[in-house]
Design an enzyme around this catalytic site. Structure first.
Site, PDB file in Angstrom:
ATOM      1  N   SER A 163       0.869  -1.171   0.000  1.00  0.00           N
ATOM      2  CA  SER A 163       0.000   0.000   0.000  1.00  0.00           C
ATOM      3  C   SER A 163       0.909   1.225   0.000  1.00  0.00           C
ATOM      4  CB  SER A 163      -0.874   0.000   1.267  1.00  0.00           C
ATOM      5  OG  SER A 163      -1.430   1.269   1.522  1.00  0.00           O
ATOM      6  N   TYR A 211      -1.967  -1.063  10.474  1.00  0.00           N
ATOM      7  CA  TYR A 211      -1.993  -1.211   9.017  1.00  0.00           C
ATOM      8  C   TYR A 211      -0.709  -0.678   8.393  1.00  0.00           C
ATOM      9  CZ  TYR A 211      -3.791  -0.937   4.227  1.00  0.00           C
ATOM     10  OH  TYR A 211      -3.975  -1.080   2.864  1.00  0.00           O
TER      11      TYR A 211
END
Length: 252
Positions: free
Chosen positions: A143, A156
């Site tokens: 990401s 995350y």
């Protein structure tokens, strides 16, 4: 025309929806047989239907990537059914809804890191012998949170930074043995996982999405195009790379 993955067997985790389903369908369109791994058996079956509509061989496997026994069973069943694995896309992942350290419980930390990072390790370890046997390719979904802060919460972001390190070390360890490993770093993508965030209308998130040069979020097939490039021989000299695909988010 011969597809770019003609005759290949691909395993895609988190393939029941979103980016994973788009990758499975794109690979099928390029001639690959696809083993669909997802924790949700019903979603996995839906992807198999979509893949088979494209004329490709496919099968669904219900897998908890954070559980080594579950991964081991799925790997054994996949190899028994397909005989080989040429491409692995480690895509399974969960979000943490922008939780900071005080807002993150130990259980949430373990769940996010367990699926996003440990799961990638377990799946790769289980399938690496097959990938080494034929000279395979690994594509890992990281990401933009793998290179900057602000795209997620503490768990995350930590997990996605870890994915990039995992990818680079995998390439360093096994590139000379014929296994390539690379990572995709998407920005905002409209998927079942992210849709609630977008629909909830979090002002900071929506403003970020609107402010990127592309002025929108991505659709899963756009990410799948990049996954296809990294899985195919067109990227034969690409090892240990992280490809940002974020509509310009990190350029600002």
């Amino acid at each position: 025309m011969i597809g770019r993955l003609e005759g290949k067997v691909a395993v895609v985790t988190g393939a029941g929806s979103g980016i994973g389903r788009a990758v499975a369908e794109r690979f099928a369109a390029e001639g690959a047989a696809v083993a669909v791994w997802d924790v949700n058996a019903q979603d996995a079956a839906g992807t198999v239907d979509a893949v088979q509509e494209r004329g490709a061989r496919s099968a669904a496997y219900a897998v908890d990537v954070a559980d080594s026994a579950s991964v081991g069973r799925a790997a054994a069943r996949t190899l028994a059914a397909f005989g080989r694995v040429d491409v692995l896309v480690n895509n399974a992942g969960v979000f943490d809804h922008y939780a900071s350290v005080p807002e993150t419980s130990e259980e949430q930390w373990d769940r996010v890191l367990g699926i996003n990072l440990k799961g990638m390790f377990l799946v790769t370890k289980a399938l690496l012998p097959a990938l080494l046997d034929g000279g395979g390719t690994v594509v890992n979904t990281s990401s933009i949170s793998g290179v900057v802060a602000g795209g997620g919460g503490i768990a995350y972001t930590s997990s996605k930074h870890g994915v990039l390190g995992f990818t680079r070390q995998l390439a360093a360890d096994h590139g000379a043995q014929g296994v390539r490993a690379n990572a995709i770093l998407p920005g905002a993508v409209e998927t079942p996982m992210t849709r609630p965030i977008l629909e909830r209308g979090d002002a900071a998130v929506l403003e970020t999405v609107r402010s990127v040069p592309a002025r929108r979020h991505a659709q899963p097939p756009e990410i799948a195009h990049l996954a296809l490039f990294l899985a195919s021989d067109e990227s034969s000299f690409v090892h240990g790379a992280g490809y940002v695909i974020d509509g310009g988010w990190t350029a600002l």
